[in-house]
Design a protein around this motif. Sequence first.
Motif, PDB file in Angstrom:
ATOM      1  N   PRO A 254      10.042  11.032  -6.572  1.00 28.47           N
ATOM      2  CA  PRO A 254      11.701  11.194  -6.529  1.00 28.47           C
ATOM      3  C   PRO A 254      12.149  10.034  -7.139  1.00 28.47           C
ATOM      4  CG  PRO A 254      10.821  10.303  -4.450  1.00 28.47           C
ATOM      5  CD  PRO A 254       9.737  10.759  -5.115  1.00 28.47           C
ATOM      6  N   ALA A 255      13.474  10.077  -8.016  1.00 31.63           N
ATOM      7  CA  ALA A 255      14.001   8.993  -8.903  1.00 31.63           C
ATOM      8  C   ALA A 255      14.035   7.926  -7.639  1.00 31.63           C
ATOM      9  CB  ALA A 255      15.285   9.448  -9.220  1.00 31.63           C
ATOM     10  N   GLY A 256      13.979   6.614  -8.173  1.00 29.53           N
ATOM     11  CA  GLY A 256      14.323   5.413  -7.302  1.00 29.53           C
ATOM     12  C   GLY A 256      13.210   4.978  -6.904  1.00 29.53           C
ATOM     13  N   PHE A 257      12.016   5.656  -6.933  1.00 30.05           N
ATOM     14  CA  PHE A 257      10.608   5.224  -6.576  1.00 30.05           C
ATOM     15  C   PHE A 257       9.785   4.916  -7.869  1.00 30.05           C
ATOM     16  CE2 PHE A 257      10.255   7.133  -1.864  1.00 30.05           C
ATOM     17  CZ  PHE A 257      11.511   6.788  -1.600  1.00 30.05           C
ATOM     18  N   ALA A 325      -1.341  -5.447   0.963  1.00 31.42           N
ATOM     19  CA  ALA A 325      -0.265  -5.373   0.223  1.00 31.42           C
ATOM     20  C   ALA A 325       0.943  -4.418   0.652  1.00 31.42           C
ATOM     21  CB  ALA A 325      -0.405  -5.027  -1.265  1.00 31.42           C
ATOM     22  N   SER A 326       0.673  -3.448   1.328  1.00 35.39           N
ATOM     23  CA  SER A 326       1.629  -2.369   1.818  1.00 35.39           C
ATOM     24  C   SER A 326       2.154  -2.756   3.107  1.00 35.39           C
ATOM     25  CB  SER A 326       0.592  -1.051   2.058  1.00 35.39           C
ATOM     26  OG  SER A 326      -0.375  -1.127   2.820  1.00 35.39           O
ATOM     27  N   ILE A 327       3.517  -1.953   3.222  1.00 31.33           N
ATOM     28  CA  ILE A 327       3.968  -2.298   4.726  1.00 31.33           C
ATOM     29  C   ILE A 327       4.021  -0.798   5.478  1.00 31.33           C
ATOM     30  CG2 ILE A 327       5.721  -3.920   3.689  1.00 31.33           C
ATOM     31  CD1 ILE A 327       7.719  -1.310   4.232  1.00 31.33           C
ATOM     32  N   GLY A 328       3.570   0.158   4.980  1.00 32.11           N
ATOM     33  CA  GLY A 328       3.283   1.580   5.722  1.00 32.11           C
ATOM     34  C   GLY A 328       2.577   2.607   4.870  1.00 32.11           C
ATOM     35  N   THR A 329       2.862   3.943   5.349  1.00 35.38           N
ATOM     36  CA  THR A 329       2.146   5.058   4.599  1.00 35.38           C
ATOM     37  C   THR A 329       3.437   5.868   4.192  1.00 35.38           C
ATOM     38  OG1 THR A 329       1.753   5.960   6.598  1.00 35.38           O
ATOM     39  CG2 THR A 329      -0.009   5.026   5.802  1.00 35.38           C
ATOM     40  N   ILE A 335       8.806  18.979   1.427  1.00 39.18           N
ATOM     41  CA  ILE A 335      10.228  18.825   1.248  1.00 39.18           C
ATOM     42  C   ILE A 335      10.663  17.720   0.500  1.00 39.18           C
ATOM     43  CG2 ILE A 335      12.573  19.396   1.864  1.00 39.18           C
ATOM     44  CD1 ILE A 335      11.479  21.359   3.815  1.00 39.18           C
ATOM     45  N   SER A 336      10.461  16.500   1.346  1.00 36.03           N
ATOM     46  CA  SER A 336      10.648  15.045   0.800  1.00 36.03           C
ATOM     47  C   SER A 336       9.523  14.284   1.155  1.00 36.03           C
ATOM     48  CB  SER A 336      11.901  14.751   1.596  1.00 36.03           C
ATOM     49  OG  SER A 336      11.673  15.015   3.195  1.00 36.03           O
ATOM     50  N   TRP A 337       9.629  12.864   0.928  1.00 31.83           N
ATOM     51  CA  TRP A 337       8.748  12.109   1.432  1.00 31.83           C
ATOM     52  C   TRP A 337       9.101  11.503   2.619  1.00 31.83           C
ATOM     53  CZ3 TRP A 337       4.136  10.903  -0.657  1.00 31.83           C
ATOM     54  CH2 TRP A 337       3.744  11.311  -2.101  1.00 31.83           C
ATOM     55  N   ILE A 338       8.137  11.263   3.532  1.00 34.08           N
ATOM     56  CA  ILE A 338       8.397  10.496   5.008  1.00 34.08           C
ATOM     57  C   ILE A 338       7.644   9.087   4.775  1.00 34.08           C
ATOM     58  CG2 ILE A 338       8.187  10.739   7.429  1.00 34.08           C
ATOM     59  CD1 ILE A 338       9.547  12.976   6.154  1.00 34.08           C
ATOM     60  N   LEU A 339       8.499   8.148   4.457  1.00 32.28           N
ATOM     61  CA  LEU A 339       7.983   6.851   4.748  1.00 32.28           C
ATOM     62  C   LEU A 339       7.934   6.115   6.024  1.00 32.28           C
ATOM     63  CD1 LEU A 339       9.995   5.102   1.582  1.00 32.28           C
ATOM     64  CD2 LEU A 339       7.925   6.720   1.733  1.00 32.28           C
TER      65      LEU A 339
END
Length: 345
Positions: A254-257, A325-329, A335-339
């Motif tokens: 998605p845009a913005g990522f 380095a990461s804060i999550g998965t 349909i969409s990304w679940i952060l």
Amino acid sequence: MQTEILRPDPKSLQKATDLLLAGEVVAIPTETVYGLAAHGLNAQAVRKIFSAKGRPSTDPLILHLPNPDLKTALATGIVAEPIPEVAYQLASAFWPGPLTLILPKGPKVPEEVTSDLPSVAVRHPAHPVAQELLSMVNAPLAAPSANRFGRISPTDAKAVDDELGGRIPMILDGGSCQTGVESTVLSLLNPEPVILRPGKITAEQLGRVLGKTPRILSAKTNTDQSMLSPGMLESHYAPATPLYLVDQSIIHFPAGFQYIQYASNEKEISPNRQVLTPVGDPETAAQNLYRVLRKADAQGAQAILIEPIPDSALAPALRDRLQRASIGTARWDGISWILKRRNEY
Ligand code: TXA
Ligand code: MG
């Protein structure tokens, strides 16, 4: 403070040597990442490393030895007995190179280097510029990665300048680092050697010398905190933009990522996508990892998503750095990304 960035030549190497002998810090290339070096036996010089980086004094440093012979390190009070026989075998098998050994600390090492621990981390680096400088200074150089504390390690002079420009007098520009991730850290303090930080020298390679493949202790799997290396904080090597580990490679950005792919040989890569390795080999992925994370971080994205790292000899090192380095998965639900932030249940 003005930071000079110089290509290594006899004149700049002499200048770096003079600075180091005068108790100043100099950023230097190594085969893994750039290091912020100071004379390792000069407590006041070593303190300058901590202040330039904003590093807590509880996080001990690696001493880079001027020669690969552990017997010399013992004779000159850098390390101390008991040194297991296998330490000599490991040094002769992997030095010069990206292996750091944790051994009993010798009497000449200031407490500032080891954060008051009774042990010391030592390695003999393979980069020709580091080697030349070490032999000119003719003393061990304390050198952590040349980044602000907790941030991404630099793998070229420009990245060092972005991190520490204005705070240190000099950067020796030896080009891009070949390995791209920090050295393997192996503790030899207990009868059973353990890997405190995975790197290019793998557990299997070490096992061939040790007779048994050593365990890798990680922030994630280790429950006995006292066994951990004091600097092995779970959050480390982190970009400013929140980084999420994608649980499976589904290319939908998605845009913005910013989306970091492990491998792609496409010619046209969209600006919200980065690639670790065009040919899909783990060596290139390791070389590019921090540079790509820095680039993704600079795009002003809301989040960075990175694909899983496939199995290879370098996978434990790459996964370890990304875990920290990461804060999550991140998961694509169709349909969409679940952060999902870690510890958000
Ligand atoms: O590849 C590398 O190792 C780079 C280059 C510059 O040589 N250096 C590097 O240094 O990564 P640094 O300070 O970023 O990481 C050193 C690691 C830390 O995790 C620290 O806690 C651990 O080594 N360490 C140092 N002394 C230790 C000790 N006495 N016992 C256990 N861990 C130690
Ligand atoms: Mg570091």
